[in-house]
Scaffold this active site. Structure first.
Site, mmCIF file in Angstrom:
data_model
loop_
_atom_site.group_PDB
_atom_site.id
_atom_site.type_symbol
_atom_site.label_atom_id
_atom_site.label_comp_id
_atom_site.label_asym_id
_atom_site.label_seq_id
_atom_site.Cartn_x
_atom_site.Cartn_y
_atom_site.Cartn_z
ATOM 1 N N ASN A 1 0.851 -1.190 0.000
ATOM 2 C CA ASN A 1 0.000 0.000 0.000
ATOM 3 C C ASN A 1 0.881 1.232 0.000
ATOM 4 O O ASN A 1 2.016 1.200 0.500
ATOM 5 C CB ASN A 1 -0.900 0.018 1.253
ATOM 6 C CG ASN A 1 -1.834 1.230 1.271
ATOM 7 O OD1 ASN A 1 -2.431 1.577 0.270
ATOM 8 N ND2 ASN A 1 -1.910 1.890 2.426
ATOM 9 N N HIS B 1 0.827 5.090 1.401
ATOM 10 C CA HIS B 1 0.103 5.930 2.353
ATOM 11 C C HIS B 1 0.737 7.319 2.334
ATOM 12 O O HIS B 1 1.975 7.434 2.409
ATOM 13 C CB HIS B 1 0.172 5.323 3.756
ATOM 14 C CG HIS B 1 -0.551 6.110 4.791
ATOM 15 N ND1 HIS B 1 -1.929 6.134 4.886
ATOM 16 C CD2 HIS B 1 -0.091 6.927 5.757
ATOM 17 C CE1 HIS B 1 -2.264 6.939 5.894
ATOM 18 N NE2 HIS B 1 -1.180 7.430 6.423
ATOM 19 N N SER C 1 4.735 6.821 2.202
ATOM 20 C CA SER C 1 5.364 5.560 2.602
ATOM 21 C C SER C 1 4.747 4.408 1.824
ATOM 22 O O SER C 1 3.526 4.354 1.659
ATOM 23 C CB SER C 1 5.119 5.292 4.094
ATOM 24 O OG SER C 1 5.491 6.416 4.884
ATOM 25 N N ASP D 1 -2.427 0.664 8.203
ATOM 26 C CA ASP D 1 -1.260 1.514 7.872
ATOM 27 C C ASP D 1 -0.075 1.232 8.784
ATOM 28 O O ASP D 1 0.601 2.156 9.247
ATOM 29 C CB ASP D 1 -1.653 3.000 7.962
ATOM 30 C CG ASP D 1 -2.740 3.364 6.964
ATOM 31 O OD1 ASP D 1 -3.532 4.261 7.273
ATOM 32 O OD2 ASP D 1 -2.801 2.726 5.891
HETATM 33 C C1 GRF Z 1 -3.183 9.518 -2.931
HETATM 34 O O1 GRF Z 1 -3.058 10.625 -2.067
HETATM 35 C C2 GRF Z 1 -2.560 8.317 -2.272
HETATM 36 O O2 GRF Z 1 -1.574 8.690 -1.333
HETATM 37 C C3 GRF Z 1 -3.692 7.701 -1.544
HETATM 38 O O3 GRF Z 1 -4.807 7.876 -2.407
HETATM 39 C C4 GRF Z 1 -4.666 9.162 -3.048
HETATM 40 C C5 GRF Z 1 -5.159 9.122 -4.469
HETATM 41 O O4 GRF Z 1 -4.365 8.227 -5.195
HETATM 42 N N1 GRF Z 1 -3.402 6.320 -1.267
HETATM 43 P P1 GRF Z 1 -4.655 7.930 -6.775
HETATM 44 O O5 GRF Z 1 -4.479 9.231 -7.511
HETATM 45 O O6 GRF Z 1 -6.092 7.427 -6.892
HETATM 46 O O7 GRF Z 1 -3.621 6.915 -7.142
#
Ligand code: GRF
Length: 188
Positions: A106, A108, A135, A144
């Site tokens: 994942n 985060h 991370s 997380d």
């Molecule tokens: C991002 O801020 C990521 O850190 C979190 O989801 C948000 C959107 O990600 N996990 P994405 O543009 O859908 O990949």
């Protein structure tokens, strides 16, 4: 190695992961799955030539286990070696996590272990932090919390808002996640 990517929204991280898996890469994307059939990331994945699917979580109501059983059925049909959560916004139960133990990553948007959970950028700003970041970690039952594969840091600048900070961190996410996936896929 076969990689399945789970997303809930626009899928900007998924795009970078898929684009990073070129012919020299030990892994290839086999499925992009969402809990939202309308997720923008599904269209982007299809445009990149990756198979897509969705399991709408809403008909399952509070029955997380039934929702996850539907996800697992579709995921295991493609027999993924690695699962990448990329902007996947549903809490996963221990049952799902145990099923993919040791092979689920994942990203985060915080410098874990700080700011687990949501609204990470607003919390960093509120705390007066001078830096933020993202991370990549292995997913374990604790939210997380699994082993961290890597992190990227950005400066928090005067006048930053959660939006300006999120945009700066996202640039780093798009570099960190592909790098960590390549390393993880290269391991035995
Ligand atoms: C991002 O801020 C990521 O850190 C979190 O989801 C948000 C959107 O990600 N996990 P994405 O543009 O859908 O990949």
């Amino acid at each position: 190695k076969k990689v399945a990517i789970l997303l809930s929204g626009g899928g900007s991280n998924m795009v970078k992961l898929v684009e990073s898996m070129g012919p020299d890469h030990p892994a290839r994307p086999v499925l992009v799955m969402s809990n939202d059939p309308q997720a923008g990331g599904l269209q982007k994945a299809a445009a990149l030539g990756v198979a897509t699917d969705a399991v709408d979580h809403r008909p399952f109501g509070k029955d997380r286990a039934a929702f996850e059983a539907a996800l697992i059925e579709k995921l295991d049909a493609v027999q993924p070696d690695i699962i990448c959560l990329a902007g996947f916004m549903r809490i996963l139960t221990e049952g799902f996590i145990r099923h993919y133990e040791g092979r689920m990553l994942n990203i985060h948007p915080s410098l874990l272990p700080k700011y687990k959970g949501l609204h990470t950028h607003a919390r960093a700003l509120e705390a007066g932090d001078t830096e933020a970041g993202c991370s990549v970690h292995e997913v374990t039952a604790e939210l997380d919390d699994g082993p961290i594969l890597g992190q990227a840091r950005v400066a928090i600048l005067p006048g930053d808002t959660p939006e300006t900070l999120a945009a700066r961190v996202l640039v780093e996410e798009h570099k960190l996640y592909p790098a960590m996936l390549r390393e993880f896929a290269t391991r035995g």
